[in-house]
Design an enzyme around this catalytic site. Structure first.
Site, PDB file in Angstrom:
ATOM      1  N   CYS A  40     -16.821  34.836 -75.801  1.00 35.84           N
ATOM      2  CA  CYS A  40     -17.541  33.572 -75.599  1.00 35.84           C
ATOM      3  C   CYS A  40     -18.859  33.576 -76.399  1.00 35.84           C
ATOM      4  O   CYS A  40     -19.617  34.553 -76.355  1.00 35.84           O
ATOM      5  CB  CYS A  40     -17.847  33.369 -74.120  1.00 35.84           C
ATOM      6  SG  CYS A  40     -18.684  31.790 -73.778  1.00 35.84           S
ATOM      7  N   CYS A  67     -15.090  28.038 -68.546  1.00 29.60           N
ATOM      8  CA  CYS A  67     -16.240  27.741 -69.398  1.00 29.60           C
ATOM      9  C   CYS A  67     -15.861  26.667 -70.422  1.00 29.60           C
ATOM     10  O   CYS A  67     -14.791  26.732 -71.031  1.00 29.60           O
ATOM     11  CB  CYS A  67     -16.683  29.022 -70.115  1.00 29.60           C
ATOM     12  SG  CYS A  67     -17.930  28.762 -71.390  1.00 29.60           S
ATOM     13  N   CYS A  70     -16.079  28.444 -74.390  1.00 31.73           N
ATOM     14  CA  CYS A  70     -15.030  29.321 -74.913  1.00 31.73           C
ATOM     15  C   CYS A  70     -13.629  28.930 -74.450  1.00 31.73           C
ATOM     16  O   CYS A  70     -12.642  29.472 -74.947  1.00 31.73           O
ATOM     17  CB  CYS A  70     -15.306  30.776 -74.550  1.00 31.73           C
ATOM     18  SG  CYS A  70     -15.169  31.151 -72.788  1.00 31.73           S
ATOM     19  N   CYS A 317       6.028  43.362 -43.474  1.00 30.45           N
ATOM     20  CA  CYS A 317       7.237  42.761 -44.029  1.00 30.45           C
ATOM     21  C   CYS A 317       7.529  43.302 -45.426  1.00 30.45           C
ATOM     22  O   CYS A 317       8.646  43.159 -45.932  1.00 30.45           O
ATOM     23  CB  CYS A 317       7.139  41.242 -44.041  1.00 30.45           C
ATOM     24  SG  CYS A 317       5.666  40.573 -44.822  1.00 30.45           S
TER      25      CYS A 317
END
Length: 351
Positions: A40, A67, A70, A317
């Site tokens: 970024c 963002c 970016c 489970c």
């Protein structure tokens, strides 16, 4: 699990804008509420303001939004125009529940959207939208009740969006609870991803992974069955299960002692009790459970009751597999199921 050393490595990659780390991690910036790619171009946050994630889904569930600089989920050099358009649509209305009609209005084929998102991000578009919505509604759980009124008054993404999202999932906005029965909900960070725990002062009612499919419906059923409102907070059962989960993941605990409440039919409860009697490190088939109940032909009903379990890991489970040895299903995902089974088998070998 991202270790302290790995966090330092990721932070160095972030500072260097290292392209080799693209897709390896995402960084959430606590001060802005956004998550970014390693490359970024925005000003780099301090290390203490960073939270690192191995998938975009984890970042979304932690309440971070993509963002705009970016574009971590819709960078034009990495994804199709379709994906970019759908990500933009979600950000314009992150509380929205998507239907077939919504895809038609955008002239988008739902199956194409599913396939492209699954290939690029490891999750379908509906899973992405749900993760974004859940992150939005769970933000207040993670930060605690003291922050909620400020969030509701100032708005989050929109003036009413956060209140609406909270109300749909938890049943009522905190300021409107009045004299309702109260259950408390807390965000728990675990080695296998974030979980939500819901309990009263006496027992735990729900423990699930935040990205479990149908979690919102589970919470809604719990709210209706108990005629309760669910608000952020902690109770002793929540504190207890948080301690026990930490011990379990560290290989130090094999049997949970946190008091629980079963909300289900008599048959479901009988299945869950049998599940709790499966020893740590062992597995049984659905047919085994049916025979233990004296109903050998009821293995399909057993599988359904297994899937209706609202106390993940506590009611194990994950220890139920197919007769042919295959994993079968698991609400938390088969990757987690395999990890849990292997973790417990390893623990038995160690002892």
């Amino acid at each position: 699990m991202i270790t302290a050393e790995l966090k330092k490595e990721y932070y160095r990659a972030l500072l260097d804008k290292d392209t080799e780390y693209e897709g390896v991690f995402y960084v959430g910036v606590k001060t802005t509420g956004v998550f970014c790619r390693p490359t970024c171009p925005a000003r780099k946050p301090k290390f203490d303001h960073c939270e690192f994630f191995e998938s975009a889904q984890e970042a979304l569930l932690a309440s971070y939004r993509p963002c705009k600089r970016c574009c971590p989920l819709s960078h034009p050099n990495q994804v199709s125009e379709l994906v970019q358009r759908l990500v933009k649509a979600v950000e314009e209305n992150p509380e929205k529940r998507w239907t077939e009609k919504d895809f038609q209005e955008l002239s988008v084929d739902a199956s194409t959207a599913r396939r492209q998102f699954k290939k690029r991000f490891g999750m379908t578009f509906v899973e992405y939208a749900r993760a974004r919505r859940m992150g939005l509604a769970m933000k207040q759980i993670r930060e605690g009740g003291a922050v909620i009124d400020a969030q509701l008054s100032t708005g989050y993404e929109s003036s009413s969006g956060f209140r609406d999202a909270f109300s749909r999932i938890m049943g009522a906005a905190p300021t409107l609870l009045g004299q309702s029965n109260i259950l408390k909900a807390s965000w728990l960070d675990t080695r296998l991803g974030p979980m939500i725990a819901i309990a009263d002062e006496e027992a735990l009612h729900l423990l699930e992974f935040l990205d479990r499919r149908g979690l919102e419906r589970e919470v809604e059923r719990l709210r209706q069955k108990t005629t309760s409102a669910i608000i952020p907070g902690e109770t002793e059962p929540i504190r207890s299960i948080e301690r026990e989960l930490s011990q379990y993941f560290d290989g130090e605990l094999k049997e949970f002692k946190t008091p629980v409440t079963f909300l289900g039919s008599p048959f479901q409860k009988s299945v869950w009790e049998v599940l709790r009697n499966i020893s740590y490190g062992e597995t049984r088939s659905y047919s085994d459970i049916a025979r233990a109940l004296g109903k050998p032909s009821a293995f399909r009903a057993v599988a359904q009751a297994n899937g209706a379990n609202q106390l993940a890991i506590i009611v194990p489970c994950h220890r139920v597999i197919n007769s042919n040895g295959e994993l079968g299903g698991y609400g938390g995902g088969l990757t987690r199921k395999k990890w849990l089974i292997d973790h417990e088998k390893q623990g038995v070998c160690i002892t």
